[in-house]
Scaffold this active site. Structure first.
Site, short mmCIF file in Angstrom:
data_model
loop_
_atom_site.label_atom_id
_atom_site.label_comp_id
_atom_site.label_asym_id
_atom_site.label_seq_id
_atom_site.Cartn_x
_atom_site.Cartn_y
_atom_site.Cartn_z
N GLU A 1 -13.10 25.55 -45.75
CA GLU A 1 -12.04 24.74 -45.15
C GLU A 1 -11.30 25.47 -44.04
O GLU A 1 -10.97 24.88 -43.00
CB GLU A 1 -11.06 24.26 -46.22
CG GLU A 1 -11.65 23.24 -47.20
CD GLU A 1 -12.57 23.86 -48.25
OE1 GLU A 1 -12.54 25.10 -48.41
OE2 GLU A 1 -13.31 23.11 -48.91
N GLN B 1 -12.25 17.45 -47.90
CA GLN B 1 -12.70 16.48 -48.91
C GLN B 1 -11.59 15.90 -49.77
O GLN B 1 -11.64 14.74 -50.18
CB GLN B 1 -13.79 17.10 -49.77
CG GLN B 1 -15.09 17.23 -49.00
CD GLN B 1 -16.26 17.63 -49.86
OE1 GLN B 1 -16.08 18.30 -50.88
NE2 GLN B 1 -17.45 17.26 -49.45
N HIS C 1 -8.01 17.25 -57.52
CA HIS C 1 -8.47 16.11 -56.74
C HIS C 1 -7.42 15.01 -56.63
O HIS C 1 -7.72 13.92 -56.15
CB HIS C 1 -9.74 15.51 -57.38
CG HIS C 1 -10.95 16.37 -57.23
ND1 HIS C 1 -11.05 17.61 -57.79
CD2 HIS C 1 -12.13 16.16 -56.58
CE1 HIS C 1 -12.23 18.13 -57.51
NE2 HIS C 1 -12.90 17.28 -56.77
#
Lengths: 340, 324
Positions: free
Chosen positions: B60, B82, B129
């Site tokens: 990243e 993501q 997430h």
């Protein structure tokens, strides 16, 4: 390790430039040292803030930067003023940054040198992006980036090398391995035998050069730049050199290294070895040396004068470069700041 | 006119940008061949080629740092991270370089780039997430931060973000990707820095953004059914914050509740309430309340409902404000 000129000034390989150009390189190196010593003095006088000396690293900077063309990109760290001005960065702006103004980070539009990065290691990625962008735009421009041995421990060094390898970016990574990351010796920075060896893991050539031998540095960098320009991808160059002074004007190297080590490296001084060579070739005289130093001193003085003419921002002007167009919230804060 | 989800609107906006603007480059992990984790970039690689829709190595910080280099040399990178929870390795690049390149070079070097990241919970995802840490980005000088909650805004804000001369963090509410549909007359640009009054009312202002707009809209419906007229403001732009629109609404209704999924302490709710104090304290008829996520790690699927502000919590807070 690639070496063309021994510390005693003996040629042991192919000289990459003619004798006149070699003399010019020497002149640049003398100037760089004049500037650097002046920088330390200016800091002591309080005319500039913290200064990061580079005495001992003149060959690594000048031998690399001189291989670039004007349209190429340079992404420097904070210890590369010589490389920056060799690539067209106005010297007064280098000094202006040290005086404490962002105006120093804004060279003329034709000068493709980013403002020197203070965080160690994160700027190498920008060079990869710049080099990749040039390829996407169909040019053969390359990007060169400078960093120290300490930066190779940062994650971004590895991400930069990896991206450059994958995208075949025309990027030349120059590690000026000067032996010390502030107080941490190279041997405690990495267990690898050399930094150049790390290139293997990223699918690019790694070249170890004697960083105090300007001929070797120039030869290695020319090859890397040519390779990048031809679209063949990146190269990692480890220029093995030594920082003769402290990390910056805030630390005392006597706390972490010995006088013997310093004396040993003094013997390998990049200026002295080229001077010996030129003298043997009949291209050096004490009078010329004195002239170089005199002219260099005057040149630095002029740059200092220009730098000292740059005025600090007003409270309001501090806001002006935050965005292309200031949003209302910042216009409001700008007005508040100016009222005080 | 096509009826699209947020996911489809984003896909079309990216497609249109790649078609209209030669310098746009879309990049990120798994965005090419697979079309991204949430399929936002689906089909773009086939249509525009692997040179412009680029699968990157898994890194990243590398994506954002290289993206900055691209932007500095005249490419407009649109990067996908993501999940917001995976943006932290890139945080150093964003805060140390992307956000300040213009300032440290006095406009000489600029960073016209977009960093897209799906954010928020509510889909029972794995750890890391479900993050909603937008305040981290809104706090950084030099960044613009936007969050759409409906397809038209998603397409319009993304277009504006791509054309903006400064770096934009573009947050996409995972929970709403496919649950909100809207007719899109065209893919017009929506100005950054503007909040939207999406429902007019007179009794109280509900202020929210992104994924929380779902429960906020439901709350306004429920309140309407019991005769309470709630105005709903979609903040939409977290930085810069359009306090003018928000304060005008609160001045009108005299009461407000701020709803966000992010942790409570030092969240944007605190900032909005502080700015309401500065702009319209004397118009307030009751203290403003917050309904937020808690100062805890987002729990995993089985307990996630305790964390995310629910319709019930919003209604309870609204009632308290209305009664005080």
């Amino acid at each position: 390790m690639l070496q063309i000129l021994t510390p005693r000034g003996e040629l042991v390989g192919d000289r990459p430039v003619d004798l006149d150009d070699a003399a010019d390189l020497y002149g640049e190196m003398v100037f760089a040292r004049t500037y650097d010593r002046k920088g330390v003095a200016l800091q002591k006088q309080g005319r500039i803030a913290t200064y990061a000396p580079f005495e001992g690293q003149e060959a690594a900077q000048i031998g690399t930067a001189i291989t670039l063309e004007p349209g190429d990109w340079m992404v420097p760290s904070y210890r590369e003023p010589a490389a920056m001005w060799m690539h067209g960065y106005p010297m007064e702006l280098v000094l202006a940054t040290r005086r404490g103004t962002e105006m120093g980070g804004s060279p003329p539009a034709s000068v493709r040198v980013l403002p020197p990065s203070i965080p160690v290691g994160s700027h190498m990625l920008h060079a990869v992006g710049l080099a990749w962008a040039e390829r996407l735009q169909g040019t053969d421009r390359v990007a060169i980036t400078y960093f120290g041995d300490g930066a190779t421990s940062e994650g971004d060094f590895h991400e930069a090398m990896n991206f450059a390898g994958v995208f075949k970016a025309g990027c030349v990574f120059v590690c000026q391995n000067n032996g010390w990351a502030i107080s941490l010796p190279r041997a405690e920075q990495t267990a690898a035998e050399t930094i150049a060896a790390k290139a293997v893991g990223y699918g690019m050539p790694g070249v170890l050069v004697d960083g105090n031998d300007v001929f070797a540095v120039l030869a290695a960098t020319s090859a890397a730049v040519a390779r990048a320009r031809a679209g063949e991808g990146p190269t990692l160059i480890e220029a093995l050199t030594y920082r003769m002074g402290p990390h910056s004007t805030t630390d005392d190297p006597k706390r972490y290294r010995t006088d013997d080590e310093l004396a040993e490296w003094r013997e390998r001084d990049p200026l002295e070895r080229l001077r010996r060579y030129l003298e043997a070739e009949g291209s050096w005289t004490p009078e010329w040396q004195a002239e170089l130093e005199r002219e260099g001193s005057a040149r630095v003085e002029r740059a200092v004068e220009l730098a000292e003419q740059i005025q600090p921002f007003t409270a309001g002007e501090t806001f002006d470069a935050m965005f292309a167009e200031l949003p209302d919230s910042l216009l409001g804060q700008r007005a508040m700041a100016e009222e005080l | 006119m096509a009826t699209l989800t947020i996911a489809q609107a984003l896909n079309q906006a990216l497609d249109a940008a790649l078609t209209d603007l030669d310098d746009v480059l879309v990049m990120g992990e798994d965005i090419g061949r697979t079309g991204g984790v949430f399929r936002i970039t689906d089909g773009l690689r086939d249509r525009h080629g692997p040179q412009r829709v680029v699968d990157t190595p898994l890194a990243e910080s590398g994506i954002v740092g290289v993206g900055l280099g691209l932007a500095l040399a005249g490419i407009r990178p649109v990067m996908e991270l993501q999940f917001m929870g995976f943006s932290y390795p890139a945080f150093d690049q964003i805060i140390s370089h992307v956000s300040r390149m213009r300032h440290r070079s006095r406009h000489r070097f600029t960073a016209p780039l977009v960093i897209r990241m799906p954010y928020g919970g509510g889909i029972g995802a794995a750890e890391h997430h479900s993050e909603s840490t937008e305040a981290l980005y809104a706090h950084i000088p030099g960044l613009k931060v936007v969050v759409p909650s409906r397809p038209g805004d998603a397409a319009g804000l993304l277009r504006a973000a791509i054309e903006d001369p400064d770096p934009v963090i573009f947050l996409e509410p995972i929970r709403l990707y496919r649950s909100v549909k809207e007719e899109l007359p065209d893919l017009a640009s929506v100005p950054l820095g503007s909040a939207a009054v999406e429902r007019h009312g007179t009794d109280i202002t509900l202020i929210a953004w992104g994924a929380m707009m779902k429960e906020t809209r439901e709350a306004a419906e429920k309140l309407a059914a019991s005769g309470i007229s709630a105005e709903v403001v979609d903040v939409r732009s977290l930085a810069p914050l359009d306090i003018t629109t928000i304060a005008a609404s609160v001045s009108k209704t005299g009461r407000a509740v701020v709803i966000h999924e992010a942790p409570r302490t030092a969240g944007l709710g605190a900032e909005i309430i502080a700015q309401l104090q500065e702009h319209c304290a004397y118009d307030l008829e009751a203290p403003v309340k917050r309904v937020t996520g808690w100062d805890t790690v987002v729990p995993l699927k089985m307990s996630e409902q305790h964390y995310t502000p629910s319709l019930e919590r919003i209604l309870a807070a609204t009632t308290e404000v209305l009664e005080s």
